[in-house]
Scaffold this motif. Structure first.
Motif, PDB file in Angstrom:
ATOM      1  N   UNK A  11       0.835  -1.204   0.000  1.00 31.82           N
ATOM      2  CA  UNK A  11       0.000   0.000   0.000  1.00 31.82           C
ATOM      3  C   UNK A  11       0.868   1.251   0.000  1.00 31.82           C
ATOM      4  N   UNK A  12       1.933   1.229   0.793  1.00 28.07           N
ATOM      5  CA  UNK A  12       2.830   2.377   0.840  1.00 28.07           C
ATOM      6  C   UNK A  12       3.464   2.674  -0.508  1.00 28.07           C
ATOM      7  N   UNK A  13       3.866   1.608  -1.225  1.00 27.08           N
ATOM      8  CA  UNK A  13       4.461   1.795  -2.553  1.00 27.08           C
ATOM      9  C   UNK A  13       3.443   2.439  -3.502  1.00 27.08           C
ATOM     10  N   UNK A  32       5.837   7.393   1.295  1.00 29.42           N
ATOM     11  CA  UNK A  32       7.178   6.990   1.694  1.00 29.42           C
ATOM     12  C   UNK A  32       7.258   6.596   3.152  1.00 29.42           C
ATOM     13  N   UNK A  33       6.545   7.358   4.002  1.00 29.29           N
ATOM     14  CA  UNK A  33       6.548   7.038   5.429  1.00 29.29           C
ATOM     15  C   UNK A  33       5.882   5.684   5.694  1.00 29.29           C
ATOM     16  N   UNK A  34       4.753   5.427   5.018  1.00 34.46           N
ATOM     17  CA  UNK A  34       4.071   4.139   5.179  1.00 34.46           C
ATOM     18  C   UNK A  34       4.988   2.996   4.733  1.00 34.46           C
ATOM     19  N   UNK A  35       5.667   3.207   3.611  1.00 31.78           N
ATOM     20  CA  UNK A  35       6.562   2.170   3.084  1.00 31.78           C
ATOM     21  C   UNK A  35       7.695   1.869   4.048  1.00 31.78           C
ATOM     22  N   UNK A  36       8.330   2.920   4.608  1.00 27.70           N
ATOM     23  CA  UNK A  36       9.456   2.714   5.520  1.00 27.70           C
ATOM     24  C   UNK A  36       9.019   2.018   6.806  1.00 27.70           C
ATOM     25  N   UNK A  37       7.893   2.445   7.367  1.00 30.22           N
ATOM     26  CA  UNK A  37       7.414   1.820   8.600  1.00 30.22           C
ATOM     27  C   UNK A  37       7.064   0.352   8.358  1.00 30.22           C
ATOM     28  N   UNK A  38       6.372   0.088   7.221  1.00 29.12           N
ATOM     29  CA  UNK A  38       5.998  -1.291   6.915  1.00 29.12           C
ATOM     30  C   UNK A  38       7.227  -2.152   6.640  1.00 29.12           C
ATOM     31  N   UNK A  39       8.226  -1.578   5.934  1.00 28.56           N
ATOM     32  CA  UNK A  39       9.442  -2.340   5.647  1.00 28.56           C
ATOM     33  C   UNK A  39      10.188  -2.697   6.930  1.00 28.56           C
TER      34      UNK A  39
END
Length: 280
Positions: A11-13, A32-39
């Motif tokens: 979803x973040x991507x 980007x923030x969602x992607x980093x937190x999820x990663x």
């Protein structure tokens, strides 16, 4: 919770890529923030061996990765590379023109004496003489007199802010009083007018004498030109957008913004949904 990390990463991507096109300053950083937190959550979760599948030692006595852990790491790395490969070019096309800017040559409209104080003149000119007739534009020019020792002008684009159709003065034009000024950029036609506002024949948008939208689908006031006086001649600079104008003439308070695209509002939450526009 760990099971949600891959979905959140995807979803973040998606939010990041959409944000780079729609709004690189708000939506893209959110993605980007969602992607980093999820990663981070995904990597932390995959670092713990599941109790149902203990890590087995290999023949040398060293622990080895389970197949599921290896696939998770590979997916995470591949997703990051794909996102980076798509995001960098898109970010370049979407953001860099707004910061690098584009040079625009001033347009000489002729001597300031050609513009009677308090009266509108429709000036037709070529914004880029090398491009020829395709760059022909018109502007509504009014000499507001002096503010202190400096001349004041109202100069509005004739193009409707809805879809860019040419507007027309709601009042008489005086073509028999037409003047042709020979300038460094070519001939400029000056036709006096007595407008009671301006109207767009395409979709019915209406604007008052200061360019404020009074009716129709246009999202903002008429765009305006910066100007300067060079050797007694009036020169046009960059276009900029306006939400509203309070007052008239030299005393007007103009709420100005960087130039917006056709149909794009200058204020309000809906303006956040549009890409950054490169300067004119």
């Amino acid at each position: 919770m760990d099971a949600l990390a891959p979905l959140s990463f995807a979803i973040g991507i998606v939010v990041l890529l959409v944000g780079l096109i729609v709004n690189p300053l708000v939506i893209a950083p959110l993605g980007g923030a969602i992607t980093l937190v999820a990663a981070a959550a995904w990597a932390r979760g995959s670092g713990r061996a599941p109790s149902a599948e203990p890590v087995q030692p290999d023949a040398t006595g060293e622990e080895r990765f389970t197949r599921s852990r290896l696939l998770e790491r590979a997916t995470l790395g591949l997703g990051g590379l794909v996102a980076l490969g798509v995001a960098v070019p898109v970010a370049g096309f979407a953001v860099l023109p707004s910061f690098l800017g584009q040079r625009r040559r001033p347009v000489d409209l002729g001597p300031i004496a050609a513009f009677p104080e308090g009266e509108y003149v429709v000036a037709t000119f070529r914004a880029d003489p090398q491009a020829g007739e395709i760059s022909q534009r018109s502007a509504y020019v009014r000499n507001n007199g002096l503010v202190g020792d400096l001349p004041s002008f109202t100069i509005m684009s004739s193009r409707c802010t809805h879809v860019g159709c040419p507007t027309q003065p709601n009042g008489p034009l005086f073509p028999h009083q037409r003047r042709a000024e020979r300038t460094s950029g070519g001939e400029v036609a000056l036709v006096p007018a007595q407008p009671a506002g301006f109207g767009c024949p395409c979709h019915g948008s209406q604007f008052d004498n200061e360019g404020n939208r009074t009716a129709g689908p246009a999202p903002r006031a008429l765009d305006r030109y910066e100007f300067s006086i060079r050797n007694g001649h009036l020169s046009l600079g960059r276009l900029y957008s306006v939400s509203t104008v309070d007052g008239t003439g030299a005393q007007a308070e103009i709420r100005s913004f960087a130039l917006k695209g056709d149909g794009e509002p200058a204020t309000g939450p809906e303006s956040w949904l549009y890409p950054i526009d490169p300067p004119s």
